[in-house]
Design a protein around this motif. Sequence first.
Motif, short mmCIF file in Angstrom:
data_model
loop_
_atom_site.label_atom_id
_atom_site.label_comp_id
_atom_site.label_asym_id
_atom_site.label_seq_id
_atom_site.Cartn_x
_atom_site.Cartn_y
_atom_site.Cartn_z
N ARG A 1 0.85 -1.19 0.00
CA ARG A 1 0.00 0.00 0.00
C ARG A 1 0.89 1.23 0.00
O ARG A 1 1.85 1.32 0.77
CB ARG A 1 -0.94 0.00 1.21
N HIS A 2 0.55 2.19 -0.88
CA HIS A 2 1.26 3.45 -0.99
C HIS A 2 0.28 4.60 -0.73
O HIS A 2 -0.90 4.50 -1.07
CB HIS A 2 1.85 3.61 -2.39
N GLU A 3 0.80 5.68 -0.19
CA GLU A 3 -0.05 6.80 0.22
C GLU A 3 0.49 8.12 -0.30
O GLU A 3 1.70 8.38 -0.27
CB GLU A 3 -0.11 6.85 1.75
N LEU A 4 -0.43 8.96 -0.77
CA LEU A 4 -0.13 10.35 -1.12
C LEU A 4 -1.12 11.23 -0.38
O LEU A 4 -2.34 11.00 -0.46
CB LEU A 4 -0.28 10.57 -2.63
N VAL A 5 -0.61 12.21 0.35
CA VAL A 5 -1.48 13.14 1.08
C VAL A 5 -1.23 14.56 0.56
O VAL A 5 -0.14 14.87 0.06
CB VAL A 5 -1.26 13.07 2.60
N ALA B 1 -7.86 1.86 -5.20
CA ALA B 1 -7.57 3.21 -4.75
C ALA B 1 -8.66 3.63 -3.76
O ALA B 1 -9.84 3.38 -4.00
CB ALA B 1 -7.55 4.18 -5.93
N ALA B 2 -8.23 4.27 -2.68
CA ALA B 2 -9.16 4.84 -1.71
C ALA B 2 -8.85 6.33 -1.61
O ALA B 2 -7.71 6.72 -1.35
CB ALA B 2 -9.01 4.17 -0.35
N VAL B 3 -9.86 7.15 -1.83
CA VAL B 3 -9.71 8.60 -1.73
C VAL B 3 -10.51 9.07 -0.51
O VAL B 3 -11.71 8.79 -0.40
CB VAL B 3 -10.23 9.31 -2.99
N ARG B 4 -9.83 9.77 0.39
CA ARG B 4 -10.49 10.33 1.58
C ARG B 4 -10.42 11.85 1.52
O ARG B 4 -9.37 12.43 1.21
CB ARG B 4 -9.84 9.83 2.87
N ASN B 5 -11.54 12.48 1.83
CA ASN B 5 -11.61 13.93 1.93
C ASN B 5 -11.19 14.33 3.34
O ASN B 5 -11.93 14.13 4.30
CB ASN B 5 -13.03 14.41 1.62
N THR B 6 -9.99 14.88 3.48
CA THR B 6 -9.48 15.28 4.79
C THR B 6 -9.70 16.77 5.05
O THR B 6 -9.21 17.31 6.05
CB THR B 6 -7.99 14.96 4.91
N ASP C 1 -7.73 19.29 0.40
CA ASP C 1 -7.04 18.35 1.28
C ASP C 1 -7.57 16.95 1.01
O ASP C 1 -8.79 16.73 0.98
CB ASP C 1 -7.28 18.72 2.75
N PHE C 2 -6.65 16.00 0.86
CA PHE C 2 -7.05 14.65 0.49
C PHE C 2 -6.00 13.66 0.98
O PHE C 2 -4.86 14.01 1.31
CB PHE C 2 -7.19 14.52 -1.03
N ARG C 3 -6.40 12.40 0.98
CA ARG C 3 -5.51 11.27 1.18
C ARG C 3 -5.84 10.23 0.13
O ARG C 3 -7.00 9.82 0.00
CB ARG C 3 -5.68 10.68 2.58
N LEU C 4 -4.84 9.82 -0.64
CA LEU C 4 -5.02 8.83 -1.70
C LEU C 4 -4.14 7.63 -1.38
O LEU C 4 -2.92 7.77 -1.23
CB LEU C 4 -4.61 9.43 -3.05
N VAL C 5 -4.76 6.46 -1.24
CA VAL C 5 -4.03 5.23 -0.94
C VAL C 5 -4.22 4.26 -2.10
O VAL C 5 -5.35 3.99 -2.53
CB VAL C 5 -4.52 4.58 0.37
#
Length: 289
Positions: free
Chosen positions: A93-97, A127-132, A109-113
């Motif tokens: 798993r890789h993450e981009l914030v 892919a999981a996109v979270r609205n931070t 603002d986001f988090r993409l895994v």
Amino acid sequence: MPETIRIASEQLAVEVSTLGAEMQSLRTGDGRDFLWNGDAAWWTGRSPILFPIVGKAPDDRLAVNGKTYPMAQHGIARRREFAIIEQTATSCRHELVSSPETREVYPFDFRLVLEHALDGNRLSVNAAVRNTGEALLPFGIGFHPAFLWPLPGADGKPHEVILDNGGEPGVIQLEGGLIGRTLPTSPFKAGRLTLKPDLFANDALIFPEDAGTGLTFQAEDGPSLHFAFENLPNIALWQKPGAPFLCIEPWHGMAAHAGGTAELVERPYTVALPAGEEMRFGFTVEIRN
């Protein structure tokens, strides 16, 4: 510098780079390579993630509430270094914030895994996109994997794409990389499309809907790849003319309309994710024969 990690099952091995969380190779246990190798003579991509847009923006400018930002084709994630947040023998798993740098071109603002996982002869990419942030998060997302065409061991044999739903979806003509008119006839007949290079003389074939949730890319009397898609209603097929690969691209989001607005929220199939929520997208590919 980007780091590449390897995961493997008994039947498949995959390498993934931290640059763009992009898959670099997909190889079977008998040594056959199925993923395009990124030869710069044709196209340096292999399997980029497309976020926060799919396709082009007019003049490479994206508008948010009337303010414009520079935005290259297919977005920013493919050119960003991801952090490795988890690795096992068969998954990673890789993450981009979001950061001050990303907010200069995409003011959210986001988090993409991104997760790559193997199970026997099946690869899953999710892919999981979270609205931070505190406001709605508008975005498009897509996958852009390129597979060898001809498939391994199938030189000179006919290749085709077969839709699970047997459909004949409408196809859009791109105009300068932007969404243009819908062509009068579908290239699919009863769900089958025989692949020929001249299909891509005018860029990708874009199917905004009705292509279904699964398809097979196969060679006559040769190997095949079966795909299943989750939360990805748009499908594209692309080959750089003459190149030895075929991109099979499931998306949730498309390029801006030719002659239309640059506003992000006006792009076809844009997602608007509420604050604090997460949405998942993904595909699986199973190598057969």
